[in-house]
Design a protein around this motif. Structure first.
Motif, PDB file in Angstrom:
ATOM      1  N   ALA A   1       0.828  -1.210   0.000  1.00 49.66           N
ATOM      2  CA  ALA A   1       0.000   0.000   0.000  1.00 49.66           C
ATOM      3  C   ALA A   1       0.858   1.253   0.000  1.00 49.66           C
ATOM      4  CB  ALA A   1      -0.928  -0.009   1.216  1.00 49.66           C
ATOM      5  N   LYS A   2       1.950   1.228   0.759  1.00 55.08           N
ATOM      6  CA  LYS A   2       2.838   2.391   0.825  1.00 55.08           C
ATOM      7  C   LYS A   2       3.505   2.660  -0.515  1.00 55.08           C
ATOM      8  CE  LYS A   2       6.330   4.612   3.707  1.00 55.08           C
ATOM      9  NZ  LYS A   2       6.972   5.278   2.555  1.00 55.08           N
ATOM     10  N   LYS A   3       3.886   1.586  -1.217  1.00 51.58           N
ATOM     11  CA  LYS A   3       4.484   1.774  -2.537  1.00 51.58           C
ATOM     12  C   LYS A   3       3.494   2.460  -3.486  1.00 51.58           C
ATOM     13  CE  LYS A   3       7.770  -2.109  -2.459  1.00 51.58           C
ATOM     14  NZ  LYS A   3       8.983  -1.349  -2.804  1.00 51.58           N
ATOM     15  N   GLU A   4       2.228   2.034  -3.429  1.00 57.70           N
ATOM     16  CA  GLU A   4       1.196   2.633  -4.273  1.00 57.70           C
ATOM     17  C   GLU A   4       0.981   4.103  -3.909  1.00 57.70           C
ATOM     18  OE1 GLU A   4      -1.755   2.491  -7.315  1.00 57.70           O
ATOM     19  OE2 GLU A   4      -0.400   0.882  -6.703  1.00 57.70           O
ATOM     20  N   ILE A   5       0.857   4.358  -2.621  1.00 58.16           N
ATOM     21  CA  ILE A   5       0.647   5.729  -2.137  1.00 58.16           C
ATOM     22  C   ILE A   5       1.833   6.627  -2.495  1.00 58.16           C
ATOM     23  CG2 ILE A   5       0.660   7.135  -0.033  1.00 58.16           C
ATOM     24  CD1 ILE A   5      -2.075   6.282  -0.428  1.00 58.16           C
TER      25      ILE A   5
ATOM     26  N   THR B   1       0.839  -7.269  -7.463  1.00 56.42           N
ATOM     27  CA  THR B   1      -0.035  -7.481  -6.314  1.00 56.42           C
ATOM     28  C   THR B   1      -0.827  -8.778  -6.458  1.00 56.42           C
ATOM     29  OG1 THR B   1      -0.238  -5.065  -6.137  1.00 56.42           O
ATOM     30  CG2 THR B   1      -1.740  -6.378  -4.805  1.00 56.42           C
ATOM     31  N   THR B   2      -1.273  -9.076  -7.686  1.00 52.78           N
ATOM     32  CA  THR B   2      -1.967 -10.340  -7.945  1.00 52.78           C
ATOM     33  C   THR B   2      -1.078 -11.520  -7.593  1.00 52.78           C
ATOM     34  OG1 THR B   2      -3.321  -9.389  -9.718  1.00 52.78           O
ATOM     35  CG2 THR B   2      -3.046 -11.778  -9.725  1.00 52.78           C
TER      36      THR B   2
ATOM     37  N   GLN C   1      -9.279  -4.903  -5.954  1.00 53.85           N
ATOM     38  CA  GLN C   1     -10.070  -4.371  -4.843  1.00 53.85           C
ATOM     39  C   GLN C   1      -9.166  -3.578  -3.889  1.00 53.85           C
ATOM     40  OE1 GLN C   1     -11.600  -7.320  -2.079  1.00 53.85           O
ATOM     41  NE2 GLN C   1     -13.512  -6.172  -1.834  1.00 53.85           N
ATOM     42  N   PHE C   2      -8.021  -4.140  -3.570  1.00 47.98           N
ATOM     43  CA  PHE C   2      -7.067  -3.516  -2.649  1.00 47.98           C
ATOM     44  C   PHE C   2      -6.478  -2.229  -3.238  1.00 47.98           C
ATOM     45  CE2 PHE C   2      -2.566  -3.761  -0.830  1.00 47.98           C
ATOM     46  CZ  PHE C   2      -2.919  -3.172   0.374  1.00 47.98           C
ATOM     47  N   ILE C   3      -5.940  -2.328  -4.458  1.00 49.18           N
ATOM     48  CA  ILE C   3      -5.354  -1.153  -5.112  1.00 49.18           C
ATOM     49  C   ILE C   3      -6.435  -0.130  -5.430  1.00 49.18           C
ATOM     50  CG2 ILE C   3      -4.108  -0.330  -7.151  1.00 49.18           C
ATOM     51  CD1 ILE C   3      -2.366  -1.917  -5.213  1.00 49.18           C
ATOM     52  N   GLY C   4      -7.624  -0.620  -5.780  1.00 46.49           N
ATOM     53  CA  GLY C   4      -8.736   0.279  -6.104  1.00 46.49           C
ATOM     54  C   GLY C   4      -9.158   1.134  -4.931  1.00 46.49           C
ATOM     55  N   MET C   5      -9.124   0.573  -3.720  1.00 47.70           N
ATOM     56  CA  MET C   5      -9.490   1.356  -2.543  1.00 47.70           C
ATOM     57  C   MET C   5      -8.486   2.484  -2.311  1.00 47.70           C
ATOM     58  SD  MET C   5     -10.342   0.092   1.326  1.00 47.70           S
ATOM     59  CE  MET C   5     -10.731   1.291   2.599  1.00 47.70           C
TER      60      MET C   5
ATOM     61  N   LYS D   1      -6.646   1.697   6.529  1.00 53.94           N
ATOM     62  CA  LYS D   1      -7.991   1.200   6.237  1.00 53.94           C
ATOM     63  C   LYS D   1      -7.985   0.175   5.095  1.00 53.94           C
ATOM     64  CE  LYS D   1     -10.211   3.549   9.332  1.00 53.94           C
ATOM     65  NZ  LYS D   1     -10.853   2.852  10.477  1.00 53.94           N
ATOM     66  N   SER D   2      -7.119   0.358   4.124  1.00 60.70           N
ATOM     67  CA  SER D   2      -7.031  -0.586   3.006  1.00 60.70           C
ATOM     68  C   SER D   2      -6.532  -1.944   3.487  1.00 60.70           C
ATOM     69  CB  SER D   2      -6.100  -0.037   1.918  1.00 60.70           C
ATOM     70  OG  SER D   2      -6.581   1.195   1.413  1.00 60.70           O
ATOM     71  N   VAL D   3      -5.525  -1.915   4.338  1.00 61.44           N
ATOM     72  CA  VAL D   3      -4.984  -3.154   4.897  1.00 61.44           C
ATOM     73  C   VAL D   3      -6.024  -3.831   5.789  1.00 61.44           C
ATOM     74  CG1 VAL D   3      -3.243  -4.125   6.460  1.00 61.44           C
ATOM     75  CG2 VAL D   3      -2.578  -2.412   4.748  1.00 61.44           C
ATOM     76  N   GLU D   4      -6.712  -3.052   6.596  1.00 63.04           N
ATOM     77  CA  GLU D   4      -7.744  -3.606   7.488  1.00 63.04           C
ATOM     78  C   GLU D   4      -8.867  -4.270   6.692  1.00 63.04           C
ATOM     79  OE1 GLU D   4      -9.053  -0.396   9.953  1.00 63.04           O
ATOM     80  OE2 GLU D   4      -7.359  -0.578  11.355  1.00 63.04           O
ATOM     81  N   MET D   5      -9.218  -3.684   5.545  1.00 63.21           N
ATOM     82  CA  MET D   5     -10.263  -4.254   4.702  1.00 63.21           C
ATOM     83  C   MET D   5      -9.873  -5.654   4.236  1.00 63.21           C
ATOM     84  SD  MET D   5     -11.501  -3.173   0.869  1.00 63.21           S
ATOM     85  CE  MET D   5      -9.917  -3.765   0.240  1.00 63.21           C
ATOM     86  N   VAL D   6      -8.668  -5.805   3.728  1.00 59.12           N
ATOM     87  CA  VAL D   6      -8.205  -7.109   3.241  1.00 59.12           C
ATOM     88  C   VAL D   6      -8.155  -8.121   4.379  1.00 59.12           C
ATOM     89  CG1 VAL D   6      -6.257  -8.373   2.238  1.00 59.12           C
ATOM     90  CG2 VAL D   6      -6.928  -6.157   1.295  1.00 59.12           C
ATOM     91  N   LYS D   7      -7.613  -7.718   5.508  1.00 60.04           N
ATOM     92  CA  LYS D   7      -7.488  -8.628   6.648  1.00 60.04           C
ATOM     93  C   LYS D   7      -8.851  -9.082   7.158  1.00 60.04           C
ATOM     94  CE  LYS D   7      -4.596  -7.458   9.854  1.00 60.04           C
ATOM     95  NZ  LYS D   7      -3.941  -6.568  10.841  1.00 60.04           N
ATOM     96  N   SER D   8      -9.794  -8.137   7.229  1.00 62.17           N
ATOM     97  CA  SER D   8     -11.107  -8.489   7.767  1.00 62.17           C
ATOM     98  C   SER D   8     -11.876  -9.432   6.845  1.00 62.17           C
ATOM     99  CB  SER D   8     -11.943  -7.213   8.005  1.00 62.17           C
ATOM    100  OG  SER D   8     -12.246  -6.574   6.778  1.00 62.17           O
ATOM    101  N   LEU D   9     -11.638  -9.320   5.535  1.00 66.03           N
ATOM    102  CA  LEU D   9     -12.371 -10.130   4.565  1.00 66.03           C
ATOM    103  C   LEU D   9     -11.701 -11.468   4.253  1.00 66.03           C
ATOM    104  CD1 LEU D   9     -13.434  -7.382   1.988  1.00 66.03           C
ATOM    105  CD2 LEU D   9     -14.925  -8.562   3.618  1.00 66.03           C
TER     106      LEU D   9
END
Length: 203
Positions: free
Chosen positions: A91-95, A136-137, A160-164, A191-199
């Protein structure tokens, strides 16, 4: 001859810089090699010595963006690191890439041509891949094989992850919104990381 090489490289860089400004301000169709040569402070002949056509010049800028993209997204799944740490890294690399003003401007230039779906746009679609999605895939696929994530479609989850992340740090900026500050970047990553972990995290 050796003395001229640095100067030639400087001129090439000046042309690319001037062309980036020209394409950003006027789009591909509205830009001209004449104006680009004036902005670069070189002769029109010099521009054509480096780039045979406006299309070749534009594609050089698109490939420059692709190279930056490729260099920014180098990572592999690591068994001895936590999912949380690795997702944060991705996520940090993308940001980091999407919070550089010059990168956003380059993306805007390329996006406009892609939307127009002209000949050069079609060529770009065929040749320019989404390296961040590919990397990422692959990461999600490896995490799944390692039994850490429960997923059935690695590419879907990657998008989904990169899109968020892009929903906050890219798409608004394409339309002129300010780049995210440090605090906002950290919140999007969290929040992006939390989304992936929770799902998808295997409990």
């Amino acid at each position: 001859m050796k003395r001229n090489r640095p100067l030639n490289e400087e001129k090439r860089k000046a042309i690319l810089k001037a062309a980036t400004v020209e394409f950003y301000e006027k789009g591909f169709e509205g830009s001209s090699m004449d104006t680009i040569s004036k902005k670069a402070n070189v002769s029109k002949a010099t521009v054509y010595n480096h780039f045979k056509s406006k299309e070749e010049l534009f594609l050089s800028i698109a490939y420059m963006l692709k190279d930056r993209f490729s260099q920014s997204f180098r990572f592999e799944y690591t068994k001895d690191k936590s999912i949380d740490e690795q997702l944060n890294n991705i996520a940090k690399k993308e940001i980091d890439f999407l919070t550089v003003k010059e990168n956003i401007e380059l993306i805007q230039i390329v996006t406009i041509v892609l939307i127009q779906k002209n000949e050069i746009g079609v060529k770009l679609l065929e040749e320019v891949n989404e390296d961040n999605i590919t990397m990422t895939t692959n990461w999600f696929e490896q995490a799944h094989k390692d039994g850490k994530l429960n997923i059935d479609d690695s590419e879907f989850i990657a998008r989904q992850f990169i899109g968020m992340i892009k929903a906050f740090a890219f798409y608004p900026q394409l339309y002129g919104a300010p780049l995210l500050d440090k605090k906002e970047q950290e919140r999007v990553i969290k929040k992006s990381v939390e989304m992936v972990k929770s799902l998808y995290l295997v409990k």
